[in-house]
Design a protein around this motif. Structure first.
Motif, short mmCIF file in Angstrom:
data_model
loop_
_atom_site.label_atom_id
_atom_site.label_comp_id
_atom_site.label_asym_id
_atom_site.label_seq_id
_atom_site.Cartn_x
_atom_site.Cartn_y
_atom_site.Cartn_z
N ARG B 37 0.86 -1.17 0.00
CA ARG B 37 0.00 0.00 0.00
C ARG B 37 0.91 1.23 0.00
O ARG B 37 1.89 1.28 0.75
CB ARG B 37 -0.86 -0.03 1.26
CG ARG B 37 -1.63 1.23 1.50
CD ARG B 37 -2.04 1.37 2.95
NE ARG B 37 -2.55 2.71 3.15
CZ ARG B 37 -3.78 2.98 3.56
NH1 ARG B 37 -4.61 1.99 3.87
NH2 ARG B 37 -4.17 4.22 3.70
N ASP B 39 0.62 5.45 0.20
CA ASP B 39 -0.12 6.71 0.32
C ASP B 39 0.64 7.78 -0.44
O ASP B 39 1.84 7.65 -0.69
CB ASP B 39 -0.28 7.08 1.79
CG ASP B 39 -1.19 6.12 2.51
OD1 ASP B 39 -0.68 5.29 3.29
OD2 ASP B 39 -2.40 6.15 2.26
N LEU B 47 1.66 -4.75 2.74
CA LEU B 47 0.32 -5.09 3.22
C LEU B 47 0.28 -6.58 3.56
O LEU B 47 -0.10 -6.97 4.65
CB LEU B 47 -0.70 -4.74 2.15
CG LEU B 47 -2.17 -4.91 2.48
CD1 LEU B 47 -2.57 -3.99 3.61
CD2 LEU B 47 -3.03 -4.62 1.24
N ASP B 82 -8.69 3.12 4.03
CA ASP B 82 -8.15 2.21 3.01
C ASP B 82 -7.80 2.95 1.73
O ASP B 82 -7.17 2.39 0.82
CB ASP B 82 -9.15 1.10 2.68
CG ASP B 82 -9.39 0.13 3.84
OD1 ASP B 82 -10.48 -0.46 3.90
OD2 ASP B 82 -8.48 0.00 4.69
N TYR B 86 -2.62 0.73 -4.33
CA TYR B 86 -2.21 -0.63 -3.99
C TYR B 86 -1.31 -1.15 -5.10
O TYR B 86 -1.71 -1.24 -6.26
CB TYR B 86 -3.44 -1.51 -3.76
CG TYR B 86 -4.16 -1.11 -2.49
CD1 TYR B 86 -5.05 -0.03 -2.49
CD2 TYR B 86 -3.91 -1.76 -1.29
CE1 TYR B 86 -5.68 0.38 -1.32
CE2 TYR B 86 -4.54 -1.36 -0.12
CZ TYR B 86 -5.41 -0.29 -0.15
OH TYR B 86 -6.03 0.11 1.02
#
Lengths: 115, 110
Positions: B37, B39, B47, B82, B86
């Motif tokens: 993951r 950001d 993950l 969430d 990804y």
């Protein structure tokens, strides 16, 4: 908090400068990596240092040179960089290399800008 | 052909929804598979690893289909937190060949 520490967090340099990015991992891992990531692109592997052996992505120009003073440190020396080298440089480590199931853990990255 | 391919998205889903991402890889010799993951303007964070028999970690389920050369990630009961990109990652035995996909962006809306 990450257990892979990178310094500096940000770096602005001219094309004639020489600088170094530092990476240290505190997990006793045996493999370390440098990646380059441009905006909205995936990280691209540049170098792997594992069991005292360096593997190089052949597409990486010679103005980038890694140095591994010991098993917990992997530095990246920069010289005569070009504007297109501006990117996020990520260091990672893994328990070992080649076992096929060892994930890599990343540092926060160094955001590099070349003027 | 890219080593690893993902749908860039974005996937816009409401809170509580179930969402699934796929990632295809081109080299049948690939041996290790992971979901990360990332950001915005941050480093990728692991993950989960993806095992041959499939594995689950809370709301997240990962599957590997070697025959069709893809891995999947299922997120149940999506949370606002969430929202991220990804990335799937694929490694060969020689880890100087380790590839990330371009990432799939997920936006979870209230």
């Amino acid at each position: 908090d990450t257990e892979v520490t990178q310094t500096p967090k940000h770096l602005v340099m001219g094309m004639t400068n020489k600088k170094s990015l530092k990476c240290e991992q505190h997990m006793g891992h045996r493999a370390m990596y440098w990646y380059k990531q441009k905006a909205k692109k995936p990280p691209e592997l540049m170098f792997v240092y594992s069991y005292e052996k360096l593997s190089i992505n052949e597409s990486v120009p010679s103005r980038f040179s890694p140095e591994c003073p010991n098993s917990s440190l992997l530095n990246l020396h920069l010289h005569a960089l070009q504007p297109e080298d501006s990117a996020l440089y990520l260091c990672a480590s893994s328990r070992s290399e080649g076992t096929g199931n060892q994930p890599q853990h990343f540092g926060d990255g160094t955001r590099l800008s070349i003027l | 052909r890219k080593e690893v391919e993902q749908d860039p998205g974005p996937f816009n889903v409401p809170e509580g929804a179930t969402v699934a991402f796929n990632c295809t890889y081109s080299n049948s010799a690939s041996q290790s598979f992971f979901w990360y993951r990332q950001d915005c303007r941050k480093e990728p964070k692991l993950l989960m690893s993806v095992y041959s028999s499939g594995n689950e970690d809370g709301r997240f389920t990962a599957q590997l289909n070697r025959a069709s050369q893809y891995i999947s990630l299922l997120i149940r009961d999506s949370k606002l937190s969430d929202s991220a990109t990804y990335l799937c990652a694929v490694g060969l035995y020689n880890f100087n060949k380790f590839y990330f996909g371009s990432g799939t962006k997920l936006n979870v809306k209230p």
